[in-house]
Structure formats: structure tokens, C-alpha cells
Design an enzyme around this catalytic site. Structure first.
Site, PDB file in Angstrom:
ATOM      1  N   THR A   1      53.725  26.548 -57.073  1.00 48.57           N
ATOM      2  CA  THR A   1      52.508  27.074 -56.439  1.00 48.57           C
ATOM      3  C   THR A   1      52.968  28.047 -55.362  1.00 48.57           C
ATOM      4  O   THR A   1      53.634  27.640 -54.402  1.00 48.57           O
ATOM      5  CB  THR A   1      51.699  25.934 -55.785  1.00 48.57           C
ATOM      6  OG1 THR A   1      51.396  24.966 -56.790  1.00 48.57           O
ATOM      7  CG2 THR A   1      50.403  26.477 -55.204  1.00 48.57           C
TER       8      THR A   1
ATOM      9  N   LYS B   1      44.516  28.395 -59.283  1.00 46.56           N
ATOM     10  CA  LYS B   1      45.004  27.176 -58.618  1.00 46.56           C
ATOM     11  C   LYS B   1      44.488  27.082 -57.172  1.00 46.56           C
ATOM     12  O   LYS B   1      44.000  26.039 -56.748  1.00 46.56           O
ATOM     13  CB  LYS B   1      46.537  27.198 -58.648  1.00 46.56           C
ATOM     14  CG  LYS B   1      47.232  26.236 -57.720  1.00 46.56           C
ATOM     15  CD  LYS B   1      47.535  24.912 -58.356  1.00 46.56           C
ATOM     16  CE  LYS B   1      48.080  23.933 -57.326  1.00 46.56           C
ATOM     17  NZ  LYS B   1      48.386  22.646 -57.856  1.00 46.56           N
TER      18      LYS B   1
ATOM     19  N   LYS C   1      49.393  23.243 -47.647  1.00 48.28           N
ATOM     20  CA  LYS C   1      50.090  24.411 -48.212  1.00 48.28           C
ATOM     21  C   LYS C   1      49.120  25.228 -49.081  1.00 48.28           C
ATOM     22  O   LYS C   1      49.016  26.448 -48.941  1.00 48.28           O
ATOM     23  CB  LYS C   1      51.286  23.943 -49.056  1.00 48.28           C
ATOM     24  CG  LYS C   1      51.949  25.076 -49.814  1.00 48.28           C
ATOM     25  CD  LYS C   1      52.968  24.615 -50.852  1.00 48.28           C
ATOM     26  CE  LYS C   1      53.347  25.802 -51.736  1.00 48.28           C
ATOM     27  NZ  LYS C   1      54.299  25.492 -52.779  1.00 48.28           N
TER      28      LYS C   1
END
Ligand code: NAD
Length: 291
Positions: free
Chosen positions: A87, A162, A237
Site C-alpha cells: 500500500t 484501496k 497509514k
């Protein structure tokens, strides 16, 4: 297929192990983590990547991805595919895609959802950006490592999907937790709260599949003292990546911004980064309006 695998941490190791179990030849490299059984250990990222048909990266962030790509892209065989499952920020994914294209390589950004449980069970969901030829080449690997791969369009779109998904997740988890804490103070039982909301218009994955209240709804990290699951630090994050992307394209995301601020407070100021992200519920429980 000959596969190079760079980044064999909590996620990468079980993903690589599943590729080996399915009969692929996997050569791995990690700066610190050991190679799982069956993965041949390379001495460097470059030697893991050199004759691979597909090079998979599963790394902590965009800066590290860019550094690794700078090393391995020139060493890869023409026509091979660099498949990044980390990611990272959309910009880094697009920068590495451009670098790969210039050297005659395919590139896919394919971040995952499903966590370490999904990585081990081979049931991850991949959100994929990049050219369809590269997607077709990687499709059999997605089938081994996951249960679903959605092709979202051009390079960077996997990361975009995402972070949008996880921005919704962060916001709905906070809303679910604060509503449980309010319901407590109003004298409503958690069971009644779950029974109503999970079948009413306030329902969401956070309530129905990952209920933050212990002993209520399906098994979740709340039933295991909020051991992750999905750690608050990882949620933070992803929320930060969503806000970085929103700034880059001038998108107004007030709820995403508030969720980022709350998880910053929780994970960093209050030191709860290692707790599951649903541990927002005991946090709200202890607080009042003024704190
Ligand atoms: P991790 O920290 O366990 O693994 C990362 C690995 O990369 C480490 O073993 C580290 O030594 C290695 N590494 C770092 N720099 C390197 C380099 N230059 N060369 C080679 N190896 C290097 O992290 P993780 O939990 O496996 O997560 C990996 C990625 O997946 C992250 O981007 C994370 O956001 C994402 N992700 C994690 C989860 C989860 O539940 N853990 C879920 C979805 C997505």
C-alpha cells in the site's frame, strides 16, 4: 512461472509461501526477514529480480518502493512484470509505472485487503491498476494468493481504490464506536444496539462483520482484547495516504480528515498503534464531551 519476491514480512512471507505451494519457483529477498520454506534466498533485490517473469514487491511505503524499483527495474528481463502489492501513495505507484514502461516492462499496482489472515489463507482481494496485458499475466498469481482481483483501470488506480475504501472504513469504524459509546450512556444494551443497527440503515462492515463491541456480533478482535486484526497504526497509514491524495487533486474530504486526526491522536499521542483499529470503542467509552 519464475517469481522474484521482495519484502517477506507479515504479508509477503505467507503470499510467497502460497506461490511455492502452488508449484511456482520463487526467489526471495528481504533486508531483515527470513525466507519462508521453499523460497530460495537471493543475496540482493537485483538478483531476486534478474530472471523473473514476475517480480512481486510487498514493502512498507512508497519511498522504499521507489528505491527498490530504481535498483531492480534496470535488471529485469524485457517483457517481465513488476507487481507491487504494497500500500503506497498513488504518486509513487504512477512514478514506478512510468519507469517500468520506459524500460519495456509491465507494471501493476495491486494493493490488497484481507490482512495477514487473508495472506495466509490465500483469500486476499487485489485492487489492480495497470495495463491489461500485465493484468492477464498476473491473473493466475492473483488466483493463488487471493479470492478476487478487480482491475480498476490505469496505473495508480489500484492504490486509489484501496485508500478510498480504507477512508470509508476508518470513518465508519469511528462512527460505529462513538455510537456504541453513546448508546451505553443512554442505557441501551450493546446486544440490542447490534441487533437493530446491523439490520437497519446504520449497518456497515464495521458493525456487521467486525463489530467493535466484545461479545456482540461475529467473532472479531474485540473478543480478543483488541489484538489486531488490523492495527490502528496501519489504519493511520492508509488514512494519511488518502489525505495526501486528496490534497494532490484538491478533493474535499472532511470526514477523512477528521478520521485521520482521531487515529493520529489514538495511535501516536496515546500510543495505541499496535491495538486493533476497533479499539476506538473503549477509547470513546472512557471519554465525555469535554475530556
Ligand atoms: P512488514 O513490515 O511486516 O513487511 C515489510 C518487509 O519489507 C519487512 O520484512 C522489511 O524488512 C522489508 N523491507 C523493507 N525495506 C526493504 C528493502 N529495501 N528491500 C527488501 N526488503 C525490505 O509489513 P507488512 O505487514 O507485511 O505490510 C506490507 C505492505 O502491505 C504494507 O505496504 C502494508 O501497508 C500493506 N498491507 C498490510 C496489511 C496487514 O494487515 N499487515 C494489510 C493490507 C496491506
Amino acid at each position: 512461472m519464475k517469481i522474484g519476491f521482495i519484502g517477506l514480512g507479515n504479508m509477503g512471507a505467507p503470499m510467497a509461501a502460497n506461490l511455492v505451494a502452488a508449484g511456482h519457483s520463487v526467489t526471495g529477498f528481504d533486508l531483515a526477514a527470513p525466507c519462508p520454506d521453499g523460497v530460495a534466498a537471493a543475496e540482493s533485490a537485483v538478483s531476486a529480480a534478474a530472471d523473473a517473469d514476475v517480480v512481486i514487491t510487498m514493502l512498507p511505503n512508497g519511498a522504499i518502493l521507489r528505491a527498490v524499483a530504481k535498483e531492480v527495474v534496470p535488471a529485469m528481463t524485457e517483457g517481465a512484470v513488476l507487481l507491487d502489492c504494497s500500500t503506497v501513495d498513488v504518486e509513487s505507484a504512477r512514478a514506478v509505472a512510468a519507469q517500468a514502461k520506459d524500460t519495456g516492462l509491465g507494471f501493476l499496482d495491486a494493493p490488497v485487503s484481507g490482512g495477514t489472515g487473508g495472506a495466509t489463507a490465500g483469500t486476499l482481494t487485489f485492487m489492480v491498476g495497470g495495463h491489461e496485458d500485465a493484468f492477464a499475466k498476473a491473473a493466475p498469481l492473483f488466483e493463488i494468493m487471493g479470492q478476487k482481483a478487480v482491475h480498476c483501470g490505469a496505473a495508480g488506480n489500484g492504490q486509489a481504490a484501496k485508500i478510498c475504501n480504507n477512508m470509508i472504513l476508518g470513518v465508519t469504524m469511528i462512527a460505529t464506536c462513538e455510537a456504541f459509546a453513546l448508546a451505553d450512556k443512554l442505557g441501551l444494551s450493546r446486544e440490542a444496539m447490534f441487533d437493530v443497527v446491523s439490520t437497519s440503515s446504520g449497518y456497515s462492515w464495521s458493525m456487521n462483520a467486525y463489530c467493535p463491541a466484545p461479545g456482540v456480533g461475529p467473532q472479531s478482535p474485540a473478543d480478543n482484547d483488541y489484538q489486531p486484526g488490523f492495527a490502528a497504526g496501519l489504519m493511520l497509514k492508509d488514512l494519511r495516504l488518502s489525505q495526501q491524495a486528496a490534497e494532490a487533486v484538491d478533493a474535499d474530504t472532511p470526514m477523512g480528515a477528521r478520521a485521520t486526526a482521531l487515529y493520529t491522536e489514538f495511535a501516536e499521542t496515546e500510543g495505541q498503534a499496535e491495538m486493533d483499529f476497533s479499539a476506538m470503542l473503549p477509547r470513546f467509552e472512557k471519554r465525555g464531551r469535554e475530556n
